[in-house]
Every structure is written in structure tokens, then in C-alpha cells.
Scaffold this motif. Structure first.
Motif, mmCIF file in Angstrom:
data_model
loop_
_atom_site.group_PDB
_atom_site.id
_atom_site.type_symbol
_atom_site.label_atom_id
_atom_site.label_comp_id
_atom_site.label_asym_id
_atom_site.label_seq_id
_atom_site.Cartn_x
_atom_site.Cartn_y
_atom_site.Cartn_z
ATOM 1 N N LYS A 145 0.811 -1.219 0.000
ATOM 2 C CA LYS A 145 0.000 0.000 0.000
ATOM 3 C C LYS A 145 0.845 1.270 0.000
ATOM 4 N N LEU A 146 0.303 2.288 -0.667
ATOM 5 C CA LEU A 146 0.678 3.661 -0.377
ATOM 6 C C LEU A 146 -0.063 4.079 0.888
ATOM 7 N N SER A 147 0.423 5.117 1.568
ATOM 8 C CA SER A 147 -0.232 5.540 2.795
ATOM 9 C C SER A 147 -0.161 7.056 2.912
ATOM 10 N N ALA A 148 -1.341 7.684 3.041
ATOM 11 C CA ALA A 148 -1.398 9.149 3.112
ATOM 12 C C ALA A 148 -2.290 9.577 4.269
ATOM 13 N N HIS A 149 -1.991 10.744 4.812
ATOM 14 C CA HIS A 149 -2.814 11.334 5.865
ATOM 15 C C HIS A 149 -3.796 12.342 5.263
ATOM 16 N N LEU A 150 -5.055 12.226 5.683
ATOM 17 C CA LEU A 150 -6.062 13.250 5.417
ATOM 18 C C LEU A 150 -6.916 13.382 6.669
ATOM 19 N N ASP A 151 -7.181 14.608 7.068
ATOM 20 C CA ASP A 151 -8.048 14.866 8.210
ATOM 21 C C ASP A 151 -9.430 15.240 7.664
ATOM 22 N N LEU A 152 -10.373 14.302 7.740
ATOM 23 C CA LEU A 152 -11.672 14.508 7.121
ATOM 24 C C LEU A 152 -12.524 15.531 7.869
ATOM 25 N N ARG A 153 -12.017 16.091 8.947
ATOM 26 C CA ARG A 153 -12.689 17.208 9.607
ATOM 27 C C ARG A 153 -12.383 18.529 8.917
ATOM 28 N N GLN A 154 -11.393 18.524 8.013
ATOM 29 C CA GLN A 154 -10.941 19.728 7.325
ATOM 30 C C GLN A 154 -11.484 19.753 5.897
ATOM 31 N N GLY A 155 -12.046 20.882 5.496
ATOM 32 C CA GLY A 155 -12.669 20.995 4.187
ATOM 33 C C GLY A 155 -11.726 20.698 3.036
ATOM 34 N N GLN A 156 -10.487 21.213 3.100
ATOM 35 C CA GLN A 156 -9.551 21.003 2.005
ATOM 36 C C GLN A 156 -9.183 19.534 1.872
ATOM 37 N N ASP A 157 -9.013 18.856 2.999
ATOM 38 C CA ASP A 157 -8.689 17.435 2.945
ATOM 39 C C ASP A 157 -9.861 16.617 2.416
ATOM 40 N N MET A 158 -11.086 17.041 2.720
ATOM 41 C CA MET A 158 -12.248 16.364 2.146
ATOM 42 C C MET A 158 -12.260 16.528 0.633
ATOM 43 N N GLU A 159 -11.919 17.691 0.143
ATOM 44 C CA GLU A 159 -11.876 17.901 -1.305
ATOM 45 C C GLU A 159 -10.791 17.039 -1.947
ATOM 46 N N THR A 160 -9.662 16.913 -1.251
ATOM 47 C CA THR A 160 -8.597 16.049 -1.758
ATOM 48 C C THR A 160 -9.079 14.613 -1.860
ATOM 49 N N LEU A 161 -9.816 14.167 -0.838
ATOM 50 C CA LEU A 161 -10.345 12.807 -0.874
ATOM 51 C C LEU A 161 -11.320 12.635 -2.031
ATOM 52 N N ARG A 162 -12.188 13.598 -2.245
ATOM 53 C CA ARG A 162 -13.139 13.495 -3.360
ATOM 54 C C ARG A 162 -12.401 13.445 -4.700
ATOM 55 N N ASP A 163 -11.310 14.195 -4.821
ATOM 56 C CA ASP A 163 -10.512 14.127 -6.045
ATOM 57 C C ASP A 163 -9.925 12.731 -6.241
ATOM 58 N N LEU A 164 -9.474 12.120 -5.149
ATOM 59 C CA LEU A 164 -8.962 10.751 -5.237
ATOM 60 C C LEU A 164 -10.071 9.777 -5.635
ATOM 61 N N VAL A 165 -11.272 9.983 -5.088
ATOM 62 C CA VAL A 165 -12.407 9.115 -5.415
ATOM 63 C C VAL A 165 -12.720 9.173 -6.908
ATOM 64 N N ARG A 166 -12.622 10.349 -7.509
ATOM 65 C CA ARG A 166 -12.970 10.496 -8.931
ATOM 66 C C ARG A 166 -12.099 9.632 -9.825
ATOM 67 N N GLU A 167 -10.924 9.261 -9.351
ATOM 68 C CA GLU A 167 -10.023 8.427 -10.149
ATOM 69 C C GLU A 167 -9.858 7.033 -9.559
ATOM 70 N N ALA A 168 -10.709 6.686 -8.602
ATOM 71 C CA ALA A 168 -10.603 5.383 -7.933
ATOM 72 C C ALA A 168 -11.585 4.389 -8.536
ATOM 73 N N ASP A 169 -11.349 3.121 -8.249
ATOM 74 C CA ASP A 169 -12.244 2.039 -8.655
ATOM 75 C C ASP A 169 -12.941 1.411 -7.459
ATOM 76 N N VAL A 170 -12.235 1.314 -6.329
ATOM 77 C CA VAL A 170 -12.777 0.697 -5.119
ATOM 78 C C VAL A 170 -12.595 1.669 -3.962
ATOM 79 N N PHE A 171 -13.645 1.827 -3.168
ATOM 80 C CA PHE A 171 -13.607 2.647 -1.957
ATOM 81 C C PHE A 171 -14.023 1.733 -0.814
ATOM 82 N N SER A 172 -13.121 1.501 0.137
ATOM 83 C CA SER A 172 -13.382 0.570 1.234
ATOM 84 C C SER A 172 -13.387 1.331 2.546
ATOM 85 N N GLN A 173 -14.482 1.202 3.310
ATOM 86 C CA GLN A 173 -14.582 1.936 4.569
ATOM 87 C C GLN A 173 -15.094 1.010 5.670
ATOM 88 N N GLY A 174 -14.632 1.288 6.904
ATOM 89 C CA GLY A 174 -15.002 0.446 8.034
ATOM 90 C C GLY A 174 -15.500 1.225 9.232
#
Length: 468
Positions: free
Chosen positions: A254-283
Motif C-alpha cells: 500500500k501507499l499511505s497518506a494522511h487526510l483529516d476529514l474534519r478539514q474541508g480542504q482534505d475532504m476535497e482532496t479525498l473526493r478528487d482521489l475518489v474520482r479516479e478510484a475504482d474501489v472505496f473501502s470503509q469500516g
């Protein structure tokens, strides 16, 4: 294939019955380790299902199917893979917190406190009104009714449970709710055109997976996808507690990155990653990410064709659907620790955990299986897909395979042999030095499973996808 492994495999939904003959099982049968539960059959069956699903994708790529091999002893060892890790020659698995464990409560009952994470430990100690001292905890628990303590700790946002017998659990409303669900569900949640697999020479080449899971089950899913060629990015928050040994164990590939989903900019970064992803796994617990705009339906709008894998503790229905839980909690409330303690008493009297983290790792394998089946559907039918599982559903499947007869439960070795561990192990150079660990368990005739990236510390990489 033993009858028990066949039974376990047949209970996994969405398998093509005609493909079952493509699996070669070896390594004997349960009991492999000291437990009455058929963990060897369950491990072999879940990994066989992964192998068959990988073969489906390989057939879509090449027109060829693969033969699948699973050794039951090796599969069983994989259910506690951290036990066999060394970093620079020293054991790398993390230790459990000293106050975590099972304690006698009032009226002959027992209570389990899950205290490995600081927030859960603080919740339990605040309810008990004591400092972090095992003897003080023991004295405090002894004053409580076990059922009342269970509810008080959950109300304090902790984790734990009252030890139940299997008969008691069978009569519980949450047990009935879990029984109403299949082992896993794969549902279409949106429209999208069929999406062929990206170019590449491995079954999951070019498949991008976001791993927003923690502890063992979810991370094992993403680790399993990585061993077949997926680009996996682990997303964790810098403020969240973690266990370093578990991260070494589940971080392979795995690659490993930090994002704080309480922060608006980090949420936008995550959404950008989702746009180019195939699988999203959450627990996270049900609806936790939905409150942040990351529900399955919302991600299917952001990224049509997404495969959304969702894990929770107790299932999506029932009075405990929103309750947090872990492998050990499921064992406690469902009768597993009670039965294990009856058959294999520990150094101290009372309930016992079985000798592996079976529910965690089995759930991880089954999550990966569901993701693979959904990717095949996406390639042939199109659509966005939701894969749903829970630890409790996996626990029910495991218990449902029956138990080893009591007259076969004597003189069972406590471990596999050192020679076997040596044969099954590999070495990775990680930022902290030389990590010796178990290699992937599954055997495939055309594409050897392996991890192309070593385990790294959380947050080691930037949150950006590599080039396909």
C-alpha cells in the motif's frame, strides 16, 4: 477438499458452482490449532473464494482461467500473521493494553473491556471510576451487573460486552437480525457503462483502491487486493490512534497518506482521489461517512462505476446496528469465548479468546472477494456497486460450520512448526529496517500473488495516485 471446507465454500454467495473444481486444497483439516471452531476450513474456503474471483477477472483479461491452491495450515497461520513478523530480528507485533481483557462481574457473569485504543480505554475507566490499573479494574467490574456495564460502556462511546453463551446469543434480537442477512451482499446502486479492466499483466493491474479502514478486517481486504496488483492507498487521520504492529501486518502493498476529514480542504482532496478510484473501502460505523457526504450513493454520483465496500460490526439491521465492535467483542457477545473457555481453559478461569483473529481476517478476505466480484460485474454489466459485510455476519458463518468433536480436541499443537513459518515467509525492506513476514497464502497457476510495495508508516506518501 474436506466436506467441512466444501460446506464453508458453498455457503459463500455469488460463487459459480462449476468453478469449485478448480481449487486444490491441501494441509489437512481441523483441528489445526487449539480451538473447537473450524477456523482452518473457514480460512481455506474464504481464500479459495478470493482465488476464484481473481480467476474470473483474469479470464476477462486473457480468456484463461487459473487453478487455485490453498493450504489449510498456511491459511490458518494467516489468521494471526502479525505473530510471525520480525523487524530487524525482533518481534514486530504490538502488545495488548494491560487492562484489556475479561473480568468477573456480579452473579457469576463476565465482562469484556476492549481497551487497546486510548479513547476506548478512557471510556471504560471513566465508567468504572478507576485509574489504569488491572487490579483496580478487576475490583470495579466485580461490583457491576455485566449487562448494565455493557450498556454503560457503549453509552460512554467505549467498546466491550457481556460474555454470553451461544444459547443466550441465539435468543438476542441482534442475533436474529444478523441471521436475516446473508454472509455478504453485493447490490447495484447506480448506472454506469461497462468499464473494461485497465491494461496490465496482473489480475488487478491499474485498479485503484482507497482504504479508509482501521485495525485488521478492512485493512486485510485492501492488502489482499494489493497482492493481485491493485494500487492501494491507505487514508488515515493524523489524529487517530493506531497500532504500529497491525500497520506493518496489513500495510503490505500500500501507499499511505494522511487526510483529516474534519478539514474541508482534505475532504476535497479525498473526493478528487475518489474520482479516479475504482474501489472505496470503509469500516466506520454505519452513517459515519454519510454525515460527511461520503455515502455509497454520493460516491456513485462523484464516480459512476465505483465499487463501495462497507464494513460494520453488527450488521446493517437490528438494535445494535450502530454499535461499535471488534473481533473480540463479537467473540464475547456471541458465545465464542464462553465455548472456547469450556474446551481450552486458560491460565485463569473463565472465557477465552480463540488463538487467532479469525473473524477479522476472514472478514477481510470476504470483503476482498466481494470487491472482486463487483469489479467483474462492472466490467461486464456496468453500474456502481455496494458490497456490505459485518464482523457479526462472518462470526455467524464461522460458528455455523459446526465444531470439531470433543474427542478430537486433545494433544493439539499450540502453533504450526517453525519450518512451516520459514517456508511461508518472505522479507521486505521497510523504512524501519528488514521486515520478515508471511507471504501471500493463495496460490494461482498463472499470476503469483505478491506485494509490489513494502509496508510504510501511516502518512508516508502524498495523497496522489501514481501513473497507471
Amino acid at each position: 477438499m474436506t466436506d467441512y471446507t466444501r460446506y464453508a465454500l458453498n455457503a459463500i454467495p455469488y460463487l459459480d458452482p462449476e468453478s469449485l473444481g478448480e481449487v486444490d486444497f491441501s494441509g489437512g483439516m481441523d483441528p489445526i490449532l487449539p480451538t473447537p471452531f473450524r477456523i482452518g476450513s473457514a480460512a481455506a474456503a474464504s481464500l479459495a473464494a478470493v482465488g476464484l474471483a481473481v480467476s474470473d477477472l483474469w479470464e476477462l483479461r486473457t480468456g484463461n482461467r487459473q487453478n487455485v491452491g490453498v493450504n489449510a495450515r498456511r491459511a490458518t497461520a494467516s489468521l494471526r500473521s502479525s505473530r510471525y513478523m520480525t523487524l530487524n530480528g525482533q518481534p514486530a507485533a504490538g502488545e495488548r493494553n494491560a487492562v484489556m481483557g475479561v473480568y468477573p462481574a456480579k452473579n457469576g457473569r463476565w465482562s469484556y473491556l476492549h481497551c487497546n485504543f486510548p479513547n476506548h480505554r478512557e471510556a471504560a475507566l471513566s465508567v468504572l471510576g478507576v485509574e489504569e490499573d488491572k487490579d483496580a479494574v478487576r475490583r470495579a467490574v466485580a461490583q457491576w451487573d455485566a449487562r448494565e456495564l455493557e450498556e454503560a460502556i457503549i453509552a460512554a462511546r467505549g467498546a466491550g460486552g457481556m460474555v454470553r453463551t451461544m444459547q443466550e446469543w441465539a435468543q438476542h434480537p441482534q442475533s436474529a437480525a444478523v441471521a436475516s442477512l446473508p454472509l455478504l451482499e453485493i447490490d447495484r446502486i447506480g448506472d454506469a457503462p461497462p468499464q473494461p479492466l485497465p491494461d496490465g499483466d496482473r489480475p488487478l493491474s491499474g485498479i485503484r483502491t482507497l482504504d479508509l479502514t482501521r485495525v485488521l478486517a478492512g485493512p486485510t481486504c485492501a492488502r489482499t487486493l494489493a497482492e493481485h496488483g491493485a494500487d492501494v492507498m491507505k487514508i488515515s487521520g493524523p489524529h487517530l490512534p493506531f497500532n504500529e504492529g497491525q500497520e506493518y501486518d496489513t500495510g503490505h502493498g500500500k501507499l499511505s497518506a494522511h487526510l483529516d476529514l474534519r478539514q474541508g480542504q482534505d475532504m476535497e482532496t479525498l473526493r478528487d482521489l475518489v474520482r479516479e478510484a475504482d474501489v472505496f473501502s470503509q469500516g466506520y460505523r454505519p452513517n459515519t461517512l454519510a454525515q460527511r457526504g461520503l455515502s455509497p450513493q454520493e460516491l456513485a454520483e462523484i464516480r459512476p462505476g465505483i465499487v463501495y465496500v462497507s464494513l460494520c460490526a453488527f450488521g446493517r439491521v437490528g438494535p445494535w446496528a450502530e454499535r461499535r465492535g471488534f473481533d473480540t467483542v463479537i467473540q464475547t457477545v456471541s458465545g465464542i469465548t464462553h465455548r472456547q473457555g469450556e474446551m481450552f481453559p486458560g491460565a485463569e478461569p473463565g472465557p477465552q479468546f480463540y488463538p487467532v483473529s479469525a473473524i477479522d481476517y476472514l472478514t477481510g478476505y470476504l470483503m476482498a472477494y466481494g470487491a472482486l466480484k463487483a469489479l467483474a460485474r462492472r466490467a461486464t454489466e456496468g453500474g456502481s456497486w455496494l458490497v456490505r459485510l459485518s464482523l457479526a455476519q462472518t462470526g455467524r458463518w464461522l460458528v455455523g460450520q459446526g465444531q470439531v468433536p470433543e474427542d478430537e480436541l486433545s494433544d493439539i499443537p499450540a502453533d504450526v512448526t517453525p519450518e512451516e513459518v520459514g517456508d511461508w515467509s518472505t522479507v521486505s525492506e521497510v523504512p524501519g529496517g528488514t521486515l520478515k513476514h508471511l507471504a501471500p497464502t493463495l496460490e494461482l497457476s498463472e499470476t503469483r500473488p505478491y506485494w509490489a510495495r513494502p509496508s510504510v508508516p501511516l502518512g508516508y506518501h502524498e495523497p496522489a495516485w501514481p501513473e497507471r
